[in-house]
Design a protein around this motif. Structure first.
Motif, short mmCIF file in Angstrom:
data_model
loop_
_atom_site.label_atom_id
_atom_site.label_comp_id
_atom_site.label_asym_id
_atom_site.label_seq_id
_atom_site.Cartn_x
_atom_site.Cartn_y
_atom_site.Cartn_z
N SER A 1 119.82 43.28 84.88
CA SER A 1 120.77 42.24 84.52
C SER A 1 121.83 42.86 83.62
O SER A 1 121.53 43.76 82.83
CB SER A 1 119.97 41.14 83.81
N VAL A 2 123.07 42.42 83.78
CA VAL A 2 124.15 43.00 82.97
C VAL A 2 124.65 42.00 81.93
O VAL A 2 124.75 40.81 82.18
CB VAL A 2 125.35 43.47 83.82
N VAL A 3 124.95 42.55 80.76
CA VAL A 3 125.50 41.74 79.68
C VAL A 3 126.88 42.29 79.34
O VAL A 3 127.07 43.50 79.21
CB VAL A 3 124.56 41.80 78.45
N ASN A 4 127.82 41.38 79.24
CA ASN A 4 129.21 41.72 78.94
C ASN A 4 129.29 42.23 77.50
O ASN A 4 129.23 41.44 76.55
CB ASN A 4 130.03 40.43 79.11
N GLY B 1 122.05 37.61 80.54
CA GLY B 1 123.04 38.26 81.37
C GLY B 1 123.04 37.83 82.81
O GLY B 1 122.40 36.85 83.19
N ALA B 2 123.79 38.57 83.63
CA ALA B 2 123.94 38.27 85.04
C ALA B 2 123.05 39.21 85.85
O ALA B 2 123.14 40.43 85.71
CB ALA B 2 125.40 38.46 85.44
N PRO B 3 122.18 38.67 86.72
CA PRO B 3 121.28 39.53 87.50
C PRO B 3 122.03 40.43 88.48
O PRO B 3 123.08 40.05 89.00
CB PRO B 3 120.41 38.52 88.27
N LEU B 4 121.46 41.61 88.72
CA LEU B 4 122.01 42.56 89.70
C LEU B 4 121.11 42.62 90.92
O LEU B 4 119.89 42.54 90.80
CB LEU B 4 122.08 43.97 89.10
N VAL B 5 121.73 42.79 92.09
CA VAL B 5 120.97 42.91 93.34
C VAL B 5 121.54 44.06 94.17
O VAL B 5 122.65 44.55 93.92
CB VAL B 5 121.04 41.61 94.17
N LEU B 6 120.77 44.47 95.19
CA LEU B 6 121.26 45.50 96.09
C LEU B 6 122.37 44.95 96.98
O LEU B 6 122.32 43.80 97.43
CB LEU B 6 120.12 46.04 96.96
N ASN B 7 123.35 45.80 97.25
CA ASN B 7 124.51 45.43 98.04
C ASN B 7 124.62 46.44 99.20
O ASN B 7 125.10 47.55 99.00
CB ASN B 7 125.75 45.49 97.13
N ILE C 1 131.31 46.33 85.18
CA ILE C 1 131.36 45.51 86.39
C ILE C 1 132.82 45.45 86.81
O ILE C 1 133.70 45.14 86.00
CB ILE C 1 130.82 44.09 86.14
N CYS C 2 133.09 45.78 88.08
CA CYS C 2 134.46 45.82 88.59
C CYS C 2 134.50 45.08 89.93
O CYS C 2 133.56 45.20 90.74
CB CYS C 2 134.91 47.26 88.81
N HIS C 3 135.57 44.39 90.17
CA HIS C 3 135.71 43.65 91.42
C HIS C 3 136.15 44.58 92.55
O HIS C 3 137.12 45.32 92.42
CB HIS C 3 136.71 42.50 91.25
N GLN C 4 135.39 44.50 93.64
CA GLN C 4 135.63 45.38 94.79
C GLN C 4 136.99 45.07 95.42
O GLN C 4 137.39 43.91 95.51
CB GLN C 4 134.50 45.12 95.80
N ARG C 5 137.66 46.13 95.90
CA ARG C 5 138.97 45.95 96.53
C ARG C 5 138.94 46.33 98.01
O ARG C 5 139.71 45.85 98.80
CB ARG C 5 139.99 46.82 95.77
N VAL D 1 123.21 47.42 80.79
CA VAL D 1 122.27 47.01 81.84
C VAL D 1 120.89 46.84 81.22
O VAL D 1 120.35 47.78 80.61
CB VAL D 1 122.22 48.05 82.98
N HIS D 2 120.34 45.65 81.36
CA HIS D 2 119.04 45.34 80.78
C HIS D 2 117.93 45.36 81.82
O HIS D 2 118.14 44.98 82.97
CB HIS D 2 119.06 43.95 80.14
#
Ligand SMILES: *[C@@H]1O[C@H](CO)[C@@H](O)[C@H](O)[C@H]1NC(C)=O
Ligand SMILES: *[C@@H]1O[C@H](CO)[C@@H](O)[C@H](O)[C@H]1NC(C)=O
Ligand SMILES: *[C@@H]1O[C@H](CO)[C@@H](O)[C@H](O)[C@H]1NC(C)=O
Ligand SMILES: *[C@@H]1O[C@H](CO)[C@@H](O)[C@H](O)[C@H]1NC(C)=O
Ligand SMILES: *[C@@H]1O[C@H](CO)[C@@H](O)[C@H](O)[C@H]1NC(C)=O
Ligand SMILES: *[C@@H]1O[C@H](CO)[C@@H](O)[C@H](O)[C@H]1NC(C)=O
Length: 206
Positions: free
Chosen positions: A48-51, A61-67, A167-171, A200-201
């Motif tokens: 999970s990521v924390v700003n 925070g916000a959970p992370l998953v595989l992409n 965390i960056c928005h994909q382009r 990252v937690h």
């Protein structure tokens, strides 16, 4: 004087006889420089990521998953990590992670031997896992939180750094919010202006 020396001796004995909760539990190079609370064995955690730019960010925070990024011609599949919010489809397939002596694994419960594993990640690029277990890299470490503020979960380090994640928005090739290592304006995969630094937690459900 003697009393003082005895007191010091007794205090030293007491400290030495306690199992130290801060003893470094890894001798691997992937935990170098991360202090006494670094460790490299952990099971069944989520990420999970924390700003880290928001002073009041909570530790959930916000959970992370595989992409998933598709397969190459030899059938090796590549994955990035994205926020669950931007990529909600995969959490049921790889529900939790394992850290094993520097290797990060996304548990594929039906057959753990083919769990995607962390691969070398380029500076400025997305954090990458692949289905090729032969390429798994020993580059990850966990660090228990010793901040006086109680109860913060452990942090994940990559290449012995805790503070190089964004965390960056994909382009290109998708719309996900990706976990990037040492974000740079010269990688066209993502919009650098959208990046914000995160920690990252490792979260345990038990
Ligand atoms: C992780 O969780 C799975 C599914 O609940 C369980 O089968 C497995 O024993 C756990 N592994 C460890 C090391 O706790
Ligand atoms: C790991 O994931 C499985 C499948 O979702 C789940 O049943 C299990 O509880 C998880 N393990 C832990 C310790 O969270
Ligand atoms: C993180 O914090 C920055 C500013 O500190 C803000 O621009 C950004 O929107 C925040 N991101 C999230 C997901 O809260
Ligand atoms: C932590 O922050 C997230 C995102 O802002 C929010 O969804 C969540 O409810 C918060 N959790 C707690 C325990 O406050
Ligand atoms: C991994 O290594 C084993 C043993 O060398 C080999 O049989 C297998 O084909 C390799 N897997 C991949 C995906 O390259
Ligand atoms: C991050 O990238 C910059 C170049 O963009 C480089 O100078 C620096 O050494 C990198 N830091 C790490 C920890 O890789």
């Amino acid at each position: 004087m003697f009393k003082f020396v005895l007191a010091v001796f007794l205090a030293t004995q007491a400290v030495m006889s306690l199992p130290s909760p801060l003893a470094r539990r890894s001798t691997g190079a992937w935990c170098d420089g991360l202090g006494g609370s670094a460790y490299d064995l952990a099971y069944n955690f989520s990420l999970s990521v924390v700003n880290s730019t928001l002073p009041n960010a909570n530790s959930t925070g916000a959970p992370l998953v595989l992409n998933p990024q598709g397969q190459d011609s030899s059938g090796v599949a590549t994955y990035n990590l994205a926020t669950y919010n931007s990529q909600p489809d995969t959490i049921g397939i790889w529900p939790n992670f394992t850290l094993e002596h520097g290797t990060l694994l996304a548990n594929y419960l039906a057959d753990l031997s083919i769990s995607p594993s962390g691969d070398e990640t380029e500076v400025g690029g997305p954090v990458t896992l692949t289905s090729d277990a032969n390429n798994s890299a020993k580059i990850y470490c966990g660090v228990a939180d010793t901040d006086p503020e109680q109860g913060a979960p452990p942090l994940l380090a990559l290449y012995t750094n805790l503070n190089e994640f964004s965390i960056c928005h994909q382009r290109e090739g998708g719309e996900a919010d990706l976990l990037i290592y040492n974000a740079t304006s010269s990688n066209s995969l993502y919009d650098y202006v959208s990046c914000y630094p995160v920690l990252v937690h490792l979260l345990y459900n038990y």
